[in-house]
Design an enzyme around this catalytic site. Structure first.
Site, mmCIF file in Angstrom:
data_model
loop_
_atom_site.group_PDB
_atom_site.id
_atom_site.type_symbol
_atom_site.label_atom_id
_atom_site.label_comp_id
_atom_site.label_asym_id
_atom_site.label_seq_id
_atom_site.Cartn_x
_atom_site.Cartn_y
_atom_site.Cartn_z
ATOM 1 N N SER A 83 0.778 -1.130 -0.280
ATOM 2 C CA SER A 83 -0.134 -0.015 0.096
ATOM 3 C C SER A 83 1.087 1.199 -0.200
ATOM 4 O O SER A 83 1.917 1.168 0.295
ATOM 5 C CB SER A 83 -0.846 0.175 1.099
ATOM 6 O OG SER A 83 -1.670 1.275 1.263
ATOM 7 N N TYR A 141 -3.214 0.444 10.607
ATOM 8 C CA TYR A 141 -3.063 -0.263 9.149
ATOM 9 C C TYR A 141 -1.769 0.120 8.711
ATOM 10 O O TYR A 141 -1.208 -0.797 8.050
ATOM 11 C CB TYR A 141 -4.259 0.578 8.180
ATOM 12 C CG TYR A 141 -4.436 -0.037 6.745
ATOM 13 C CD1 TYR A 141 -4.548 -1.046 6.606
ATOM 14 C CD2 TYR A 141 -3.802 0.897 5.817
ATOM 15 C CE1 TYR A 141 -4.899 -1.446 5.219
ATOM 16 C CE2 TYR A 141 -4.097 0.630 4.559
ATOM 17 C CZ TYR A 141 -4.369 -0.818 4.321
ATOM 18 O OH TYR A 141 -4.437 -1.392 2.869
HETATM 19 P P1 NAD Z 1 -11.833 -5.653 -0.713
HETATM 20 O O1 NAD Z 1 -12.304 -5.507 0.664
HETATM 21 O O2 NAD Z 1 -12.590 -5.348 -1.936
HETATM 22 O O3 NAD Z 1 -11.142 -6.923 -0.801
HETATM 23 C C1 NAD Z 1 -10.355 -7.778 0.173
HETATM 24 C C2 NAD Z 1 -10.667 -9.065 0.179
HETATM 25 O O4 NAD Z 1 -9.927 -9.872 1.127
HETATM 26 C C3 NAD Z 1 -12.008 -9.341 0.133
HETATM 27 O O5 NAD Z 1 -12.897 -10.247 -0.581
HETATM 28 C C4 NAD Z 1 -12.081 -9.888 1.725
HETATM 29 O O6 NAD Z 1 -13.200 -11.019 1.947
HETATM 30 C C5 NAD Z 1 -10.820 -10.709 1.717
HETATM 31 N N1 NAD Z 1 -10.422 -11.172 3.254
HETATM 32 C C6 NAD Z 1 -10.162 -10.226 4.346
HETATM 33 N N2 NAD Z 1 -9.720 -11.026 5.323
HETATM 34 C C7 NAD Z 1 -9.481 -12.239 4.502
HETATM 35 C C8 NAD Z 1 -8.778 -13.462 5.221
HETATM 36 N N3 NAD Z 1 -8.708 -13.488 6.464
HETATM 37 N N4 NAD Z 1 -8.701 -14.439 4.510
HETATM 38 C C9 NAD Z 1 -8.870 -14.502 3.139
HETATM 39 N N5 NAD Z 1 -9.674 -13.184 2.642
HETATM 40 C C10 NAD Z 1 -9.697 -12.306 3.202
HETATM 41 O O7 NAD Z 1 -10.660 -4.431 -0.570
HETATM 42 P P2 NAD Z 1 -9.241 -4.137 -1.842
HETATM 43 O O8 NAD Z 1 -9.253 -2.607 -1.760
HETATM 44 O O9 NAD Z 1 -9.622 -5.035 -2.964
HETATM 45 O O10 NAD Z 1 -8.055 -4.779 -1.176
HETATM 46 C C11 NAD Z 1 -7.191 -5.693 -1.471
HETATM 47 C C12 NAD Z 1 -5.751 -5.335 -0.929
HETATM 48 O O11 NAD Z 1 -5.431 -4.141 -1.344
HETATM 49 C C13 NAD Z 1 -5.919 -5.619 0.666
HETATM 50 O O12 NAD Z 1 -4.505 -5.945 0.880
HETATM 51 C C14 NAD Z 1 -5.525 -3.759 1.055
HETATM 52 O O13 NAD Z 1 -5.027 -3.540 2.100
HETATM 53 C C15 NAD Z 1 -4.963 -3.326 -0.449
HETATM 54 N N6 NAD Z 1 -4.936 -2.035 -0.608
HETATM 55 C C16 NAD Z 1 -6.039 -1.512 -0.889
HETATM 56 C C17 NAD Z 1 -6.167 0.019 -1.000
HETATM 57 C C18 NAD Z 1 -7.540 0.655 -1.513
HETATM 58 O O14 NAD Z 1 -7.493 1.720 -1.515
HETATM 59 N N7 NAD Z 1 -8.637 -0.174 -1.666
HETATM 60 C C19 NAD Z 1 -4.903 0.687 -1.031
HETATM 61 C C20 NAD Z 1 -3.897 0.027 -0.764
HETATM 62 C C21 NAD Z 1 -3.895 -1.225 -0.532
#
Ligand code: NAD
Length: 260
Positions: free
Chosen positions: A149, A162
């Site tokens: 991130s 976070y």
């Molecule tokens: P999202 O919530 O759409 O997807 C995250 C997925 O992870 C979900 O489907 C959830 O069910 C799954 N998950 C959560 N806990 C879990 C577990 N214990 N075991 C298996 N699956 C699990 O969110 P996203 O934005 O697509 O996030 C994906 C990644 O991107 C994450 O690692 C997040 O930290 C990172 N991220 C997101 C952003 C953003 O702005 N959305 C920015 C930087 C990094």
């Protein structure tokens, strides 16, 4: 402008957190590139769509499975990696599942922080260790890609918990890259900026609104929030032979967030 074309038809790719958001977009692009895709998540139902990721891939003629997995549980991660053996074994492990906790250090809830550490740090550790051990056992080194991130490098208000977990992903990536280099396994990370997903309830709309109106603490140079489809190209590149001399690296996909 054209899009990269990739051929992963010989490869099996696991994407954790692949039911929704960024993981879903990444899984679908690997599916388009003819990989066998194993989607791993707590639940196959997407937060942001109707049809589960693996079904969309199959409906488009691709090969995909869903394996219900909690990435914080070693046994479940082992079962997941074992499931890939049916297709020749995991070639690309994408440790993407994540959990968000937002609060000032003064109010940070310990239980929520622990969940974030479990999913974001322990989950990436387990995914990396179990996949790497399996690759070595099969004598078939592959690639590991972690979702980091902007929070891996930068502090933001009320994100200390976070940020700490994603800072740890940065060093897990670099340290694993170092340990696994002699075995021919590459470990890299993609660092998304603010991406409109349902990661935080209601964030999708809020992120888009704030980024496009300049309402974020820091403006996004490219003038908009990211969308999940902005991400997969970086993962496909890092997984490909074209990145065979790239390890321990971060690819920032953040609209220029970190340039100033
Ligand atoms: P999202 O919530 O759409 O997807 C995250 C997925 O992870 C979900 O489907 C959830 O069910 C799954 N998950 C959560 N806990 C879990 C577990 N214990 N075991 C298996 N699956 C699990 O969110 P996203 O934005 O697509 O996030 C994906 C990644 O991107 C994450 O690692 C997040 O930290 C990172 N991220 C997101 C952003 C953003 O702005 N959305 C920015 C930087 C990094």
């Amino acid at each position: 402008m054209g899009r990269l074309r990739a051929d992963f038809s010989d490869d099996t790719v696991i994407v954790t957190g692949g039911a929704s958001g960024i993981g879903r977009a990444v899984a679908m692009r690997f599916g388009e590139a003819d990989a066998t895709v194993i989607v791993a998540d707590l639940d196959e139902e997407p937060k942001d769509a109707e049809v589960p990721t693996h079904e969309v891939i199959r409906e488009s003629g691709g090969s995909a499975e869903f394996v219900e997995t909690d990435v914080t549980e070693r046994e479940q991660v082992e079962t997941l990696v074992e499931a890939a053996r049916e297709f020749g074994g995991v070639d690309v492990m994408v440790n993407n599942a994540g959990f968000h906790v937002g609060a000032s250090i003064l109010d940070l809830d310990e239980a929520a922080l622990q969940t974030a550490l479990d999913v974001n740090v322990h989950g990436v550790f387990l995914g990396t260790q179990v996949a790497a051990q399996d690759m070595l056992e099969r004598d078939d080194p592959g690639v590991i890609i972690n979702t980091a991130s902007i929070s891996s490098n930068l502090a933001q208000y009320d994100q200390v918990g976070y940020d700490a977990t994603k800072g740890a992903v940065r060093m897990l990536t670099r340290g694993s890259a170092l340990d696994l280099a002699e075995h021919g396994i590459r470990v890299n990370a993609v660092a998304p900026g603010q991406i409109a997903t349902e990661f935080v309830e209601g964030w999708s709309e809020e992120a888009t609104e704030k980024a496009s109106s300049g309402g974020l603490i820091k403006p996004v140079p490219l003038g908009r929030a990211g969308v999940p489809d902005d991400l997969p190209g970086a993962y496909l590149y890092l997984a490909s032979e074209d990145a065979s001399y790239v390890t321990g690296e971060f690819v920032h996909v953040d609209g220029g967030w970190q340039v100033f």
